[in-house]
Scaffold this active site. Structure first.
Site, short mmCIF file in Angstrom:
data_model
loop_
_atom_site.label_atom_id
_atom_site.label_comp_id
_atom_site.label_asym_id
_atom_site.label_seq_id
_atom_site.Cartn_x
_atom_site.Cartn_y
_atom_site.Cartn_z
N GLU A 167 33.05 4.58 -9.52
CA GLU A 167 33.72 5.02 -10.76
C GLU A 167 33.27 6.40 -11.25
O GLU A 167 32.62 6.51 -12.30
CB GLU A 167 33.48 3.99 -11.87
CG GLU A 167 34.02 2.63 -11.54
CD GLU A 167 33.96 1.66 -12.73
OE1 GLU A 167 33.31 1.99 -13.73
OE2 GLU A 167 34.56 0.59 -12.63
N GLU A 355 35.81 -4.62 -8.18
CA GLU A 355 35.18 -5.17 -9.39
C GLU A 355 36.26 -5.73 -10.30
O GLU A 355 37.29 -5.09 -10.53
CB GLU A 355 34.42 -4.11 -10.20
CG GLU A 355 33.09 -3.70 -9.63
CD GLU A 355 32.34 -2.72 -10.54
OE1 GLU A 355 32.59 -2.70 -11.76
OE2 GLU A 355 31.50 -1.98 -10.00
C1 FCB Z 1 31.91 -1.08 -14.33
C2 FCB Z 1 30.63 -0.68 -13.60
C3 FCB Z 1 29.70 -1.83 -13.36
C4 FCB Z 1 29.64 -2.79 -14.54
C5 FCB Z 1 31.03 -3.17 -15.00
C6 FCB Z 1 31.06 -4.12 -16.16
O1 FCB Z 1 32.44 0.03 -14.97
O2 FCB Z 1 30.95 -0.13 -12.35
O3 FCB Z 1 28.44 -1.31 -13.03
O4 FCB Z 1 28.88 -2.26 -15.52
O5 FCB Z 1 31.75 -2.02 -15.34
#
Ligand code: FCB
Length: 448
Positions: A167, A355
């Site tokens: 990210e 994620e």
């Molecule tokens: C994302 C991050 C990860 C975690 C989640 C909740 O933005 O990549 O490390 O903190 O959010």
């Protein structure tokens, strides 16, 4: 209609994601150097004064958590390498004890039959490089490429899947524009430099991985958020387009060879003085996959008070919708819209959701955590992913954020995202109902 694991196809990759700084602890063990997050947490910038010197103690007791992954039947584990563990000063010489830790971790994963997915950079820049300007210094492209080469040489024989960055919009936006993440810098000039150098470093490290590994599956991850205008007014629609461009397009399109989307977000023209001859070509790289990370949607309205963007987000708490402990709206259709939006790029590689997950207030009672809200969050997102897949979107995997509750950046330990509860006093693990459900789903004993 009930959906089972098999409805996603036999090649679909199921996993769970973590990051070094959020779980490892052992902040100064075995020659590790300081990272910007060690320094940022020491300056008491985190809610409750929390720090990650111990976190989940994964560095010392990772076997315990690998046992859990095995027990839950999760086939893929995503984790990141800590740059300052491998290069304490940010550059050579290599810290062999840091390498030895990741050797043990990777070997243990393989012994357990769990496939490693490695992220090179999940936000823990060596502090000694930050002292030289960090991501605002163009030399970071060289520093990062060398780090990538060392990692590929040491671990490439056993790690089949790599992600270059985690990210970049978040670590440059929160860390170099808003100052709410490490290293706590602010302002547009810092942000634009960090953005451009992170983009160049992503494609450069992609090329390094390609040349140093045989047949590795190479990707990088992008944070994305489904954006909708607050109203049908032209000015709200235009504001939403600018925010969509910033959050969802600005870090991806250069990698796809499209350059920065300056027409739709004019402030990006301020990047022009930073671009050297040939940068547009250098920014592009033919990734095998893009890791899409999605949690929520945002509603955007026009605002004259926000410099550059002229747009403001209407918080979920003001919209009579359900939201998580992070204040993020629960809106599963988001993942469907984003998968569809991203799949319209002509040269988009396959997508893996690297994620997705939710923080809720969890209570351990009689040795159980009845986290029904998280369970339905995961199920509904998977339903929406399946909807996109059945309409032809090339999405080939899904990783839950995250295995155990951990150090959630600026929120400290207050936001619990894990499938497994952690008592941070005792390090006791308790599998939450969501973890039991994910496990049953993966074993074919539960459906969506
Ligand atoms: C994302 C991050 C990860 C975690 C989640 C909740 O933005 O990549 O490390 O903190 O959010």
């Amino acid at each position: 209609m009930d959906l089972n694991r098999t409805d996603f196809g036999s090649d679909f990759q199921w996993g769970v994601s973590t990051a070094a700084f959020q779980i490892e602890g052992a902040h100064d063990a075995d020659g590790k150097g300081l990272s910007i997050w060690d320094v940022f947490t020491d300056s008491r910038s985190i809610k409750g004064g929390h720090h990650a010197r111990i976190a989940c103690d994964f560095y010392n007791c990772h076997e315990r958590d690998l046992e859990l992954i095995k027990q839950l039947g999760i086939p893929n584990f995503r984790f990141s390498l800590s740059w300052p563990r491998i290069f304490p000063s940010g550059k050579r010489p290599v810290n062999l004890r840091g390498i030895a830790f990741y050797d043990r971790l990777i070997d243990n994963l393989l012994e357990q039959g769990i496939e490693p997915w490695v992220t090179l950079y999940h936000w823990d820049l060596p502090q000694l490089l930050e002292a030289k300007g960090g991501w605002t210094n163009r030399d970071v492209v060289e520093w990062f490429s060398d780090y990538a080469a060392i990692c590929a040489r040491h671990f490439g024989d056993r790690v089949p899947n790599w992600m270059v960055m985690n990210e970049p919009s978040v670590f440059t936006g929160a860390g170099y524009f808003l100052g709410i993440h490490a290293p706590g810098k602010r302002g547009l000039p810092n942000f634009l430099k960090a953005m451009h150098h992170a983009t160049l470093a992503t494609s450069a490290a992609g090329r390094v991985l390609r040349s140093e590994t045989k047949s590795a599956n190479i990707g990088t991850t992008i944070s994305c958020t489904h954006i909708e205008p607050k109203s049908a007014l032209m000015r709200d629609i235009a504001a939403a387009k600018r925010v969509d461009t910033l959050l969802n397009r600005s870090f991806l399109e250069p990698l796809l060879g499209m350059g920065y989307p300056m027409d739709d977000l004019p402030v990006l023209r301020k990047l022009l003085p930073l671009l050297s001859a040939g940068d547009e070509q250098k920014m592009a790289f033919d990734f095998d996959f893009i890791g899409l990370q999605c949690y929520t949607r945002e509603i955007v309205r026009h605002s004259i008070f926000t410099p550059y963007l002229k747009a403001a987000i209407v918080p979920a708490s003001k919209r009579k919708v359900s939201f998580t402990e992070m204040g993020w709206e629960v809106f599963p259709e988001s993942i469907y819209h984003l998968l569809t939006q991203f799949s319209t790029y002509r040269n988009m590689p396959k997508i893996i959701v690297t994620e997705n997950g939710a923080a809720f207030r969890d209570v351990v009672s009689d040795g159980k955590v009845a986290d029904t809200a998280r369970q339905s969050y995961l199920k509904e997102h998977l339903r929406q992913l399946h909807r996109a897949k059945s309409e032809g979107v090339k999405v080939d995997g899904y990783f839950v954020w995250t295995l155990t509750d951990n150090f959630e950046w600026a929120e400290g330990y207050n936001a619990r995202f894990g499938l497994v509860h952690v008592d941070f006093e005792t390090q006791k693990r308790t599998i939450k109902d969501s973890g039991k459900w994910y496990s049953a789903f993966l074993k074919g004993d539960a459906s969506l």
